[in-house]
Design an enzyme around this catalytic site. Structure first.
Site, PDB file in Angstrom:
ATOM      1  N   CYS A 191      -0.973 -10.360   5.031  1.00  0.00           N
ATOM      2  CA  CYS A 191      -0.931 -11.830   5.082  1.00  0.00           C
ATOM      3  C   CYS A 191      -0.139 -12.415   3.926  1.00  0.00           C
ATOM      4  O   CYS A 191       0.543 -13.425   4.080  1.00  0.00           O
ATOM      5  CB  CYS A 191      -2.339 -12.398   5.046  1.00  0.00           C
ATOM      6  SG  CYS A 191      -3.351 -11.808   6.394  1.00  0.00           S
ATOM      7  N   CYS A 339      12.726  -9.474  -2.172  1.00  0.00           N
ATOM      8  CA  CYS A 339      12.226  -9.971  -0.886  1.00  0.00           C
ATOM      9  C   CYS A 339      11.444 -11.244  -1.190  1.00  0.00           C
ATOM     10  O   CYS A 339      11.708 -11.906  -2.181  1.00  0.00           O
ATOM     11  CB  CYS A 339      11.367  -8.915  -0.196  1.00  0.00           C
ATOM     12  SG  CYS A 339       9.924  -8.449  -1.155  1.00  0.00           S
TER      13      CYS A 339
END
Lengths: 379, 77
Positions: A191, A339
Site C-alpha cells: 500500500c 522510484c
C-alpha cells in the site's frame, strides 16, 4: 461467566438465538491474535474489541505515520510518531474495558512466532508482505491454528480462512495450497508504494472480524476452502473454491526446528531494508551541481507515472523490465536509481547486482516523495 | 468457442484489462501460452488459474462460455 455489565453491553448480540449467552461466553473465553495493527488490523481490532472477544494479542513493530491516518482509523493526528501497539491499546481499552490486551512490540520472525502464536485460538492476518504471510501460514499449520487471511491490491482484496474445517468438517486448504510459491520478486505491491483507498481495508478487516466471530461462536459457514475476491471500484464479488493440496502441505516445515531454520525473507526475495548504497536528496543535489555528466538517473517507475520531475528526467526503465533493458545502464557513471518511495529502486539494485554484479548503483532515499517534500520546504 | 478471461490485481495492471474474450482455445495451457504471447509482461508474474470458480493445478479442458480467472497473490494490508 458474564457479569451484569457485560450482559447489558452485549445485549443486542445475546438476543440473537445463534449467539445467546453461550455464544457470548465463548467470545469472552476466546483468545485472538492480530498480526499487524495497520489498515486491516485497525478495523479487526475495533470490532473484536466491541463484540467482546476476551483476550486480544496485538503484534506490531511500527510507529504511527501521518500517511497511515487515511485508513488506520484507530489513530489520530496526535499519535504520529508513537508506537502503534501503545496507541491501539489506549484507544481500545477506552472502547471496551472488559477486554484484556497483550501487546508485542516486535516484528514476527521465525524465531519468535511459535512462542507467540501458541497462546492463541485464532490468528488474524493484518500483514503487508509475502514473507510474513508464508511464515504465519507455516506457524499456524505447525500449531494447528486457523488463520484469517486478508490482503489488498489497490482497489481489490482477497479474503479466506486457512487451515480450518470446511462445510464437510474436513480440514481445508492452507495459503501454500493456494499459492505454493511467492512471486518472483516482491514487486511494487504494498500500500505504501502503490496506494490504497482508505475504506477498502475497513471492508476487508470487517469481513475478517466476521469470520473470526463465526469460528469462535461456531455458527454459519466459514470461508474455508474458498477465496473471496472483491473489487471496490465495480463492487463485484467472486468466490473461488480452493482444494487442500497434500504436496503443498508437505512443503511446510514439519517441525519447530525446521521452521526456525526457514529463511522466509530469502524465500520471498524480500529486499533487505538496510541498503547501504543510498544517496539522500541533499547529496543528489550536490552530485548534480558538481558534475551532472558523472551521474546517470534511472527512473524505475511505470512509464509516465506521475508526478514527473523535470530535473530528474533522464532514462525510464519500469522495474519489471529492468533486467531486459539493463544495457541502458551506464557502467562507468554513478547511477542513481529512483522510484516513488525507494522500494522499487532498492529491488532494482538487488536484481541488477545479482544478475550482473554491478557496483555503481545507488538508490535515492525516499524517492520522488522525498524530493517533493524537500522542494516544498525550500520554497 | 468463446472463453471469458478475468484478470485480477497486478495482472489487470500489467495487461491493462480486467476482462477479455478469447476464441478457439481448447484448454488452460493453450490459453496461458496465448495470453503470454499477447501480453509478454505476464511472464514476470506468478498466478493461479481458476476455471468456473475452481482453482485448477493441472491442464484443464475448456468449454464454450467457461470463465477462466487469473489470480495473483496480493501483498498489501
Amino acid at each position: 461467566m458474564l457479569n451484569p455489565e457485560e450482559l447489558l453491553r452485549y445485549n443486542r448480540q445475546i438476543r440473537l438465538p445463534e449467539i445467546g449467552e453461550t455464544g457470548q461466553e465463548k467470545l469472552k473465553s476466546s483468545k485472538v491474535l492480530v498480526i499487524g495493527a495497520g489498515g486491516l488490523g485497525c478495523p479487526v481490532l475495533q470490532y473484536l474489541t466491541a463484540v467482546g472477544v476476551g483476550t486480544i494479542g496485538i503484534v506490531d513493530f511500527d510507529k504511527v505515520d501521518e500517511s497511515n491516518l487515511q485508513r488506520q482509523i484507530l489513530y489520530t493526528t496526535d499519535d504520529v510518531g508513537k508506537l502503534k501497539v501503545d496507541c491501539a491499546v489506549r484507544k481500545l481499552t477506552r472502547q471496551n474495558p472488559h477486554v484484556r490486551f497483550i501487546t508485542y512490540n516486535l516484528q514476527l520472525t521465525n524465531q519468535n512466532a511459535i512462542d507467540i502464536i501458541k497462546n492463541y485460538d485464532i490468528i488474524v492476518d493484518g500483514t503487508d508482505n509475502y514473507a510474513t504471510r508464508y511464515l504465519l501460514n507455516d506457524a499456524c499449520v505447525l500449531l494447528d491454528k486457523p488463520w484469517i487471511y486478508g490482503s489488498i491490491h489497490r482497489f481489490e482484496a482477497q479474503v479466506s480462512v486457512f487451515n480450518y474445517f470446511n462445510k464437510n468438517k474436513i480440514k481445508g486448504p492452507t495459503y501454500r495450497c493456494l499459492f505454493p510459491s511467492p512471486p518472483l520478486l516482491e514487486l511494487e505491491d504494498n500500500c505504501s508504494e502503490i496506494g490504497v483507498l482508505g475504506v477498502l481495508p475497513g471492508i476487508v478487516g470487517m469481513l475478517q472480524a466476521n469470520e473470526t466471530i463465526k469460528i469462535i461462536v461456531e455458527i454459519g459457514d466459514v470461508l474455508s476452502g474458498e477465496l473471496l475476491l472483491l473489487n471496490a471500484l465495480n463492487l463485484q464479488f467472486h468466490t473461488i473454491s480452493i482444494e487442500r493440496n497434500e504436496s503443498s502441505i508437505q512443503a511446510t516445515p514439519a517441525t519447530e526446528s525446521q521452521f526456525k531454520k526457514t529463511a522466509y525473507g530469502q524465500f520471498c526475495n524480500t529486499v533487505t531494508k538496510e541498503l547501504k548504497l543510498e544517496v539522500n536528496i541533499e547529496e543528489l543535489h550536490r552530485l548534480m551541481a558538481e558534475n551532472r555528466e558523472n551521474i546517470q538517473l534511472v527512473d524505475v517507475r511505470e512509464q509516465n507515472e506521475s508526478p514527473q520531475i523535470e530535473e530528474l528526467k533522464e532514462i525510464n526503465i519500469p522495474l519489471v523490465e529492468i533486467i531486459d533493458k539493463a544495457y541502458n545502464i551506464d557502467r562507468n557513471k554513478k547511477v542513481i536509481i529512483f522510484c516513488k518511495s525507494g522500494v522499487r529502486s532498492a529491488i532494482a539494485i538487488q536484481l541488477l547486482q545479482k544478475k550482473f554484479g554491478m557496483k555503481n548503483l545507488f538508490t535515492l532515499k525516499g524517492g520522488v516523495n522525498e524530493w517533493l517534500k524537500t522542494a516544498k520546504s525550500n520554497t | 468457442m468463446n472463453i471469458n478471461v478475468l484478470f485480477f490485481g497486478s495482472l489487470a495492471d500489467a495487461t491493462g484489462k480486467s476482462r477479455l474474450e478469447i476464441n478457439n482455445v481448447s484448454d488452460t495451457e493453450t490459453l496461458r501460452s496465448k495470453l503470454l504471447r499477447d501480453f509478454p509482461k505476464l511472464e514476470k508474474y506468478k498466478f493461479v488459474i481458476a476455471v468456473c470458480k475452481h482453482v485448477v493445478k493441472a491442464n484443464t479442458t475448456l468449454h464454450e462460455g467457461d470463465t477462466v480467472a487469473f489470480l495473483p497473490p496480493f501483498a498489501g494490508g
